[in-house]
Design an enzyme around this catalytic site. Structure first.
Site, PDB file in Angstrom:
ATOM      1  N   LYS A  35       0.837  -2.477  24.496  1.00 12.37           N
ATOM      2  CA  LYS A  35      -0.378  -2.509  23.666  1.00 12.37           C
ATOM      3  C   LYS A  35      -0.321  -3.679  22.683  1.00 12.37           C
ATOM      4  O   LYS A  35       0.735  -4.294  22.505  1.00 12.37           O
ATOM      5  CB  LYS A  35      -0.497  -1.182  22.913  1.00 12.37           C
ATOM      6  CG  LYS A  35       0.691  -0.893  21.991  1.00 12.37           C
ATOM      7  CD  LYS A  35       0.730   0.555  21.556  1.00 12.37           C
ATOM      8  CE  LYS A  35       1.907   0.797  20.603  1.00 12.37           C
ATOM      9  NZ  LYS A  35       2.137   2.213  20.350  1.00 12.37           N
ATOM     10  N   ARG A 130      -1.326  13.225  14.213  1.00  7.69           N
ATOM     11  CA  ARG A 130      -2.236  12.119  14.506  1.00  7.69           C
ATOM     12  C   ARG A 130      -3.040  12.581  15.711  1.00  7.69           C
ATOM     13  O   ARG A 130      -3.931  13.392  15.567  1.00  7.69           O
ATOM     14  CB  ARG A 130      -1.428  10.831  14.738  1.00  7.69           C
ATOM     15  CG  ARG A 130      -2.202   9.574  14.479  1.00  7.69           C
ATOM     16  CD  ARG A 130      -1.328   8.323  14.616  1.00  7.69           C
ATOM     17  NE  ARG A 130      -0.653   8.247  15.913  1.00  7.69           N
ATOM     18  CZ  ARG A 130       0.143   7.237  16.270  1.00  7.69           C
ATOM     19  NH1 ARG A 130       0.381   6.247  15.430  1.00  7.69           N
ATOM     20  NH2 ARG A 130       0.722   7.218  17.461  1.00  7.69           N
ATOM     21  N   TYR A 261       1.815 -21.196  -5.929  1.00  8.40           N
ATOM     22  CA  TYR A 261       0.765 -20.439  -6.606  1.00  8.40           C
ATOM     23  C   TYR A 261       1.363 -19.517  -7.657  1.00  8.40           C
ATOM     24  O   TYR A 261       2.362 -18.842  -7.404  1.00  8.40           O
ATOM     25  CB  TYR A 261      -0.024 -19.607  -5.592  1.00  8.40           C
ATOM     26  CG  TYR A 261      -0.967 -20.435  -4.746  1.00  8.40           C
ATOM     27  CD1 TYR A 261      -1.989 -21.176  -5.332  1.00  8.40           C
ATOM     28  CD2 TYR A 261      -0.825 -20.478  -3.372  1.00  8.40           C
ATOM     29  CE1 TYR A 261      -2.856 -21.932  -4.557  1.00  8.40           C
ATOM     30  CE2 TYR A 261      -1.692 -21.226  -2.582  1.00  8.40           C
ATOM     31  CZ  TYR A 261      -2.699 -21.955  -3.184  1.00  8.40           C
ATOM     32  OH  TYR A 261      -3.546 -22.700  -2.421  1.00  8.40           O
ATOM     33  N   MET A 309      -1.099 -20.022   2.600  1.00  6.36           N
ATOM     34  CA  MET A 309      -1.726 -19.845   3.903  1.00  6.36           C
ATOM     35  C   MET A 309      -1.081 -20.726   4.975  1.00  6.36           C
ATOM     36  O   MET A 309      -0.849 -20.288   6.108  1.00  6.36           O
ATOM     37  CB  MET A 309      -3.224 -20.166   3.820  1.00  6.36           C
ATOM     38  CG  MET A 309      -3.957 -19.916   5.119  1.00  6.36           C
ATOM     39  SD  MET A 309      -5.676 -20.406   5.049  1.00  6.36           S
ATOM     40  CE  MET A 309      -6.368 -19.118   4.032  1.00  6.36           C
TER      41      MET A 309
END
Ligand SMILES: *Cc1c(COP(=O)(O)O)cnc(C)c1O
Length: 371
Positions: A35, A130, A261, A309
């Site tokens: 998956k 679940r 940052y 990023m």
């Protein structure tokens, strides 16, 4: 030309890892879980690399359809099943098997005119809460499905473990016992007819009693450990993916200079700083802490400052001669993805699944052939 950030896949490792599954579960059939784009490695590539297996598992119908359209003939189970008639039509059209886990699905199945066309895994919820039917509901549902025209009998029986990676937690033993008791309560005429499945990778590696007719390995096939306290290599698995980039700038900083940052890193002394072309835009984890290891020219250096990023920054104090263009490894054979996951307060699953489109994927054999 290979772009700065790329992932190398050692596809041969898939067969090695599959061999390890067979070593732990020699008598079980294998449903290889591919998956989420083969845990980020490429759905079709991984399906091809894992042949032969007894079946594949995917989460959603569209993943199974992609496999069928590519000519894969192996049985495929859709772990989330279906939620409407249209989706069930697709499963039938592409001969995909379904996990049946909810009353909503029973209603849909009851309305179908087809005869013995859908193979299913009936899911018992043994405590994960679940997907799946409760133990108290299971027998009635099983009997209803046996009478249901569209269902291909015998019905297969499964559950999923919630905490198998915690070897001391008896939840797993409780889940296995509840599964066994609930199936015994079905009073099957010939219990060998109905195939059973419990174990994911952690179940296969740590809970021998979870190994039944079928096992469902996922992460271990990619050479990754399901346990926080070990790496794939320590379990004799071989990682398929390694993530690479390169230095794009080197500069000198003075004590007290702030990096990145918010200036979260303040240089404790004069040092050499390296800037590397990788960031969360590539899937490198935003929350990797200062000190997370990065290999520059094969040597460990610590990440400093925030992950941006497109870039990260490292302290090159131990490699003052490093220069722009030098090779960098973010994880792979020589730097366990499990270690990086711990440094980023996450699990290795999220790292390999999270590689983004910008990262070019290259197969190791192709890379070697071109050199
Ligand atoms: C994802 C999944 C697996 C495989 O889990 P791993 O921890 O990757 O081995 C097995 N069974 C089900 C139902 C799953 O959703």
């Amino acid at each position: 030309m290979i772009p700065a950030a790329y992932a190398v896949l050692n596809i041969d490792a898939a067969q090695h890892n599959l061999q390890q599954v067979r070593r732990y579960a020699p008598h079980a059939k294998i449903m290889a879980v591919i998956k989420a784009n083969g845990y980020g490695h490429g759905l079709l590539r991984i399906a091809q690399a894992l042949k032969p297996v007894d079946a594949f598992a995917v989460a959603r119908a569209d993943e199974g359809i992609r496999l069928r359209k590519a000519g894969i003939k192996t049985p495929i189970t859709v772990l989330e099943g279906f939620t409407c008639h249209e989706e069930l039509n697709e499963l039938l059209l592409y001969q995909l098997d379904a996990v049946v886990h909810s009353f909503c699905q029973l209603e849909i199945l009851a309305e179908r005119p087809e005869c013995h066309e859908l193979a299913i895994w009936l899911k018992l919820d043994t405590g994960m809460n679940r997907l799946g039917f409760k133990a108290s509901e299971y027998k009635a549902v099983f009997e209803q499905l046996q009478q249901c025209a569209i269902i291909k009998c015998p019905i297969n029986l499964m559950t999923h473990l919630a905490n198998a990676d915690a070897k001391e937690d008896q939840t797993t033993a409780t889940q296995i016992n509840l599964f066994t008791d609930t199936i015994n309560n079905l009073q099957l005429a010939d219990p060998s007819q109905n195939q059973r499945s419990i174990a994911n990778s952690a179940g296969i590696l740590a809970w021998p009693s979870a190994i039944t007719d079928w096992v469902r390995p996922g992460v271990m096939l990619y050479g990754i450990s399901p346990f926080a306290e070990s790496t794939g290599a320590q379990l004799n698995l071989k990682p398929i993916m390694s993530l690479h980039s390169r230095l794009i700038a080197v500069k000198h900083l003075s004590q007290g200079d702030k990096v990145g940052y918010a200036g979260t890193w303040i240089c404790p002394k004069d040092t050499t700083l390296g800037v590397i072309a990788i960031g969360y835009g590539d899937g490198y984890p935003r929350y990797a802490k200062a000190g997370t290891p990065v290999l520059v020219n094969g040597q460990r250096v610590p990440l400093i400052g925030r992950v941006s990023m497109d870039m990260i920054t490292v302290d090159l104090g131990s490699q003052p001669d490093a220069k722009a263009g030098d090779p960098v490894t973010l994880w792979g054979e020589d730097l366990a993805v499990e270690e990086i996951a711990l440094c980023a307060d996450t699990i290795p699953y999220t790292l390999v699944c999270g590689i983004t489109q910008r990262v070019q994927i290259v197969e190791k054999s192709v890379l070697q052939a071109n050199h």
